[in-house]
Design a protein around this motif. Structure first.
Motif, PDB file in Angstrom:
ATOM      1  N   ARG A 169       0.836  -1.207   0.000  1.00  0.00           N
ATOM      2  CA  ARG A 169       0.000   0.000   0.000  1.00  0.00           C
ATOM      3  C   ARG A 169       0.875   1.262   0.000  1.00  0.00           C
ATOM      4  O   ARG A 169       0.598   2.219  -0.736  1.00  0.00           O
ATOM      5  N   LYS A 170       1.913   1.248   0.815  1.00  0.00           N
ATOM      6  CA  LYS A 170       2.791   2.418   0.896  1.00  0.00           C
ATOM      7  C   LYS A 170       3.454   2.719  -0.437  1.00  0.00           C
ATOM      8  O   LYS A 170       3.518   3.878  -0.880  1.00  0.00           O
ATOM      9  N   LYS A 171       3.956   1.682  -1.127  1.00  0.00           N
ATOM     10  CA  LYS A 171       4.636   1.896  -2.403  1.00  0.00           C
ATOM     11  C   LYS A 171       3.668   2.415  -3.474  1.00  0.00           C
ATOM     12  O   LYS A 171       4.031   3.251  -4.310  1.00  0.00           O
ATOM     13  N   LEU A 172       2.440   1.922  -3.478  1.00  0.00           N
ATOM     14  CA  LEU A 172       1.452   2.414  -4.426  1.00  0.00           C
ATOM     15  C   LEU A 172       1.121   3.876  -4.159  1.00  0.00           C
ATOM     16  O   LEU A 172       1.021   4.691  -5.087  1.00  0.00           O
ATOM     17  N   MET A 173       0.947   4.227  -2.904  1.00  0.00           N
ATOM     18  CA  MET A 173       0.634   5.611  -2.556  1.00  0.00           C
ATOM     19  C   MET A 173       1.783   6.539  -2.914  1.00  0.00           C
ATOM     20  O   MET A 173       1.559   7.666  -3.384  1.00  0.00           O
ATOM     21  N   GLU A 174       3.009   6.080  -2.693  1.00  0.00           N
ATOM     22  CA  GLU A 174       4.170   6.910  -3.034  1.00  0.00           C
ATOM     23  C   GLU A 174       4.236   7.195  -4.528  1.00  0.00           C
ATOM     24  O   GLU A 174       4.795   8.209  -4.952  1.00  0.00           O
ATOM     25  N   ALA A 175       3.661   6.294  -5.330  1.00  0.00           N
ATOM     26  CA  ALA A 175       3.636   6.487  -6.796  1.00  0.00           C
ATOM     27  C   ALA A 175       2.456   7.351  -7.228  1.00  0.00           C
ATOM     28  O   ALA A 175       2.264   7.560  -8.433  1.00  0.00           O
ATOM     29  N   GLY A 176       1.659   7.833  -6.273  1.00  0.00           N
ATOM     30  CA  GLY A 176       0.524   8.684  -6.604  1.00  0.00           C
ATOM     31  C   GLY A 176      -0.710   7.926  -7.042  1.00  0.00           C
ATOM     32  O   GLY A 176      -1.604   8.502  -7.678  1.00  0.00           O
ATOM     33  N   ILE A 177      -0.798   6.657  -6.712  1.00  0.00           N
ATOM     34  CA  ILE A 177      -1.921   5.809  -7.128  1.00  0.00           C
ATOM     35  C   ILE A 177      -3.011   5.852  -6.070  1.00  0.00           C
ATOM     36  O   ILE A 177      -2.740   5.753  -4.864  1.00  0.00           O
TER      37      ILE A 177
END
Length: 517
Positions: free
Chosen positions: A103-111
């Protein structure tokens, strides 16, 4: 804006060339795309091997680095975001460490992850590759034996909102149990409402793409595109495909069965090192050819391919050009280790690398000697290729299929002026060479300035000389030179001058092309 770059999204409908500016233009369109399906976390652990373990004859890997990246549907979403789309992802993960990391990596990508549900009884699907010296030694898969019913119900309830106002919906179904009913039936119902003529509250249906291990359960959705790989296509057809290039012919013989089984308007079968092949319900077809790499740790090129294909086509690029662009994006990723993405900047640099790639006849002869030593057949064709359009790309794809290596010889600028008049070429030879070389079916580009291609033919001695237009071999000056050394002349079904003149006239009149698939 480049002189070759059309203005407005409608301007992309006639775009055929893979130019350096195209990825940036697609990113500027920034289509809204929802990815729904099996999100995963990929792990890449690398270490040194210096001994075997005592318990069994197995190597001991002393891990030195641990890297994690979104995988599966999550990797597809990451690729879309890297290419400029506005991305939301819908799926189910656990509350475990893997789920938190994903979840964190997706959010960091602006998703947008508002429709990514977590559940304490869910195990986030994780695939850890353990490698040493560039070689994957072992893969450890960890996943749930069953998806909690409450999580499925929550995802199903959010599906209609998830696809609302989207320009594309990309379903990534790897069979982990997330996209079973009620999720599947809810998605089919939601998209049916959006596409229903006259339905209360109905809006235009988004581009619908199915990337599934088995697309058949999604046939009721009547998707625009499905993207099975060769093994998945073989399972649908209940047959064993031959190895190598023969797979293409075998798949082509069953195109109608593939279209019927998937309910799709078009099927794109991905063939790894052999590229891809497209079959559409209207009878159209298209090939791409991969530029493979030997990278042993590359993973996720299929996710990159379907992401780029969906982005480009949803932004208005014709389907065949979208396929070429997707192949280029996949070619970028296979040269990168691990689970990687292709960004707009990387794709632009890749396409720019084809500039100034025209070889001299002498250098080309040296390159072709290597191919011939490997038993490969050379195909040569020539022309002005001033303003690239669908006739050109169809013709070049046909020429490629006559042998193993396709060489395109371009008329020099002065030669084009002698043939077409003082107003031509529209594009200088460096630009023409760059866009032709970027096509996956083209292996080499060269330039000639003579009235005919005869001197070049006599130097290269191609096994096949291909020409398009209203010709017979007897009408071509080049035929005698080809046949003198035992080569063959092939006439393909393309009339260049009529098509190019029409495109040039539209450009000069300032008229937009009619919409194209």
């Amino acid at each position: 804006m480049s002189p070759q770059e059309p203005s407005g999204r409608g301007g992309l409908s006639g775009q055929r060339a893979l130019s350096e500016w195209l990825p940036r233009r697609l990113a500027a369109e920034s289509p809204a795309i929802t990815v729904i399906g099996d999100v995963m976390l990929d792990g890449w652990w690398n270490g040194n091997i210096e001994r075997l373990c005592r318990e069994a004859p197995a190597p001991v890997v002393d891990v030195t680095t641990r890297e994690f990246a979104p995988g599966g549907a999550a990797n597809t979403a990451m690729n879309l975001a890297a290419l400029g789309a506005r991305v939301s992802v819908a799926g189910i993960i656990g509350t475990d460490d893997a789920g938190v990391t994903l979840r964190k990596k997706l959010m960091e990508a602006g998703i947008d992850v508002r429709n990514l549900y977590d559940h304490p009884s869910m195990v986030t699907t994780t695939k850890i590759r353990i490698s040493s010296g560039g070689q994957v030694m072992l893969r450890i898969d960890d996943s749930a034996s069953a998806v909690p019913e409450e999580a499925l119900a929550a995802l199903a309830a959010s599906v209609r909102a998830a696809v609302e106002l989207q320009e594309a919906v990309l379903v990534c179904d790897y069979g982990t149990g997330v996209l079973v009913d009620p999720v599947r039936s809810s998605l089919i119902a939601a998209l049916a409402v959006r596409g229903a003529d006259g339905a209360e509250g109905a809006t235009a249906r988004p581009l619908t793409v199915i990337d599934a291990h088995d697309p058949r359960p999604w046939a009721g959705l009547q998707p625009d595109l499905v993207t099975p790989n060769a093994q998945e296509a073989a399972r649908m057809l209940d047959l064993r495909l031959p190895d190598g290039a023969g797979r293409v012919d075998a798949v082509a013989r069953h195109r109608e069965a593939l279209l019927a089984a998937t309910g799709a308007r078009a099927v794109v079968v991905t063939l790894d090192r052999d590229g891809t092949v497209l079959f559409s319900a209207d009878g159209g077809s298209h090939r791409t050819w991969a530029r493979p790499a030997a990278e042993k740790q590359a993973s996720g090129a299929g996710d990159t391919f379907v992401a780029a294909l969906t982005l480009a086509h949803s932004a208005g690029l014709p389907l065949t050009a979208s396929l070429d662009l997707a192949q280029a994006a996949a070619d970028v990723v296979v040269h990168q280790p691990g689970t990687s993405v292709c960004s707009t900047a990387q794709l632009s640099r890749h396409l720019a690398s084809f500039a100034d790639t025209a070889l001299s006849a002498e250098e080309l002869i040296r390159q072709l000697e290597v191919h011939r030593s490997q038993g490969q057949r050379i195909v040569l064709t020539n022309g002005c290729f001033d303003v690239l359009h669908s006739g050109h790309t169809r013709y070049l794809n046909q020429a490629k299929q006559l042998g193993d290596v396709l060489v395109v010889a371009l008329n020099s600028d002065e030669s084009v002026r002698r043939l077409k008049g003082p107003g031509r070429p529209i594009n200088a030879v460096a630009d023409r060479a760059a866009v032709i070389a970027a096509l996956s079916c083209v292996d080499y580009v060269t330039v000639f300035d003579t009235p005919t291609a005869i001197p070049l033919i006599e130097q290269l001695r191609p096994e096949v000389y291909a020409k398009g237009g209203d010709y017979t071999p007897e009408m071509l000056e080049e035929t005698k030179s080809v046949e003198d050394y035992g080569g063959r002349v092939a006439i393909l079904d393309y009339v260049a001058e009529r098509s190019t003149t029409a495109v040039v006239k539209r450009i000069r009149d300032g008229k937009e092309a009619s919409p194209a698939n």
